[in-house]
Design an enzyme around this catalytic site. Sequence first.
Site, PDB file in Angstrom:
ATOM      1  N   SER A  84    -105.323  34.798 117.791  1.00  0.00           N
ATOM      2  CA  SER A  84    -104.216  34.999 116.865  1.00  0.00           C
ATOM      3  C   SER A  84    -103.497  36.320 117.077  1.00  0.00           C
ATOM      4  CB  SER A  84    -104.734  34.923 115.422  1.00  0.00           C
ATOM      5  OG  SER A  84    -105.736  35.898 115.220  1.00  0.00           O
ATOM      6  N   THR A 203    -103.757  38.082 111.663  1.00  0.00           N
ATOM      7  CA  THR A 203    -103.190  39.297 112.205  1.00  0.00           C
ATOM      8  C   THR A 203    -104.272  40.347 112.162  1.00  0.00           C
ATOM      9  OG1 THR A 203    -101.409  40.928 111.934  1.00  0.00           O
ATOM     10  CG2 THR A 203    -102.401  40.084 109.938  1.00  0.00           C
ATOM     11  N   THR A 221     -99.783  40.815 115.786  1.00  0.00           N
ATOM     12  CA  THR A 221    -100.092  39.397 115.702  1.00  0.00           C
ATOM     13  C   THR A 221     -99.317  38.600 116.730  1.00  0.00           C
ATOM     14  OG1 THR A 221    -100.210  37.518 114.165  1.00  0.00           O
ATOM     15  CG2 THR A 221     -98.251  38.889 114.038  1.00  0.00           C
ATOM     16  N   ARG A 231     -89.786  32.090 115.243  1.00  0.00           N
ATOM     17  CA  ARG A 231     -90.318  32.369 113.917  1.00  0.00           C
ATOM     18  C   ARG A 231     -90.963  33.751 113.865  1.00  0.00           C
ATOM     19  NH1 ARG A 231     -95.646  33.698 111.662  1.00  0.00           N
ATOM     20  NH2 ARG A 231     -95.567  33.117 109.443  1.00  0.00           N
ATOM     21  N   THR A 254    -102.363  39.818 105.549  1.00  0.00           N
ATOM     22  CA  THR A 254    -102.615  38.732 106.479  1.00  0.00           C
ATOM     23  C   THR A 254    -102.492  37.420 105.720  1.00  0.00           C
ATOM     24  OG1 THR A 254    -104.176  37.831 108.108  1.00  0.00           O
ATOM     25  CG2 THR A 254    -105.111  38.740 106.099  1.00  0.00           C
ATOM     26  N   GLY A 255    -102.272  36.331 106.436  1.00  0.00           N
ATOM     27  CA  GLY A 255    -102.140  35.034 105.786  1.00  0.00           C
ATOM     28  C   GLY A 255    -100.815  34.381 106.097  1.00  0.00           C
TER      29      GLY A 255
END
Length: 343
Positions: A84, A203, A221, A231, A254-255
Amino acid sequence: MLERRKFLQHSLLGSLAVLVGKNKIQAATGLSPASMVKPVVISTWAPNSKANLAAWKILSANGRALDAIEKGIHVTEADPTDQSVGYGGLPDRDGKVTVDSCVMDEKGNCGAVMCLEHILHPVSVARLVMEKTPHVQLVGEGALKFAVSEGFEKVNLLTPEAEKAWRNWLKASKYDPMITVEHLEERNRKNKVKPGQQNNHDTIGMLAIDMSGNLSGACSTSGMAFKMNGRVGDSPIIGAGLYVDNEVGAATATGVGEEIVRVCGSHVVVEMMRNGHSPEEACKKAIERIVKRNGIEKAKELQAAFVAINKQGEVGAYSLIAGFTYAVHTPDGAYTREAKHLL
């Protein structure tokens, strides 16, 4: 007269200590003795303890927080097993690995790169955007040209494992921010993520305070797996994925980046600390805003998390659903924790 002046100064400091406590004397007088500061580094996700260790080597040698964070994040950016962030990161739906990163220092200076391809250490490019240009953000081809002009070599970030995962994804081409993909199952187990709560995006966000009492932060990230080309999530956006205020504290996230952007999450956390909340409480307040905006049922299908550190070196974290872990390194040693969660 000189002795009387010294007496009055000491009396004033004594009164301040009674009224507001030792920590706030520093803010009132401008004093920040190194003896009152213990360096600390905190990062998102337990596996990033190895990145913290690299940062700690600099912090423990009286290095600057920003230098420590940059070196720490290099560890994760160059790790092909972390799918990631950076090298080995999962590509977008067109098969391209694009990376995003930002940095912010103790003076409020900041820099970011977005949709950057072929560069192993985007966090270092973001730092140079901050230090060598009049801008805050560079994107895409412009960011790549800048990186190359500064001596960065172009590399292939797409590993055979990540390419295989992408080709498997193409068979159904289902685009779901919370989809679980086969190759991430091991990482989810390591992070103690419960069934139904896995995610395919992440991230590294890292925050530190150094022996001078100065704060800095950074994020890096490769974004959501199989995202639309172009994106950008919260990670490289100052105020969303990262915010640092040297008088108060710092936060990173993060998320699901879109949800974090919509509430300017990291800035919210810092402002909550400014208003007297602990780092953990401040992170929880930002999570509550995400729930309020989405409603509980929709929020249960998302994940978002924050970590924070205040000026005194206290740390905290909070997540939307279970499974988020974070790593900390202090003079007393290193540890990882699973954050408290709201839903």
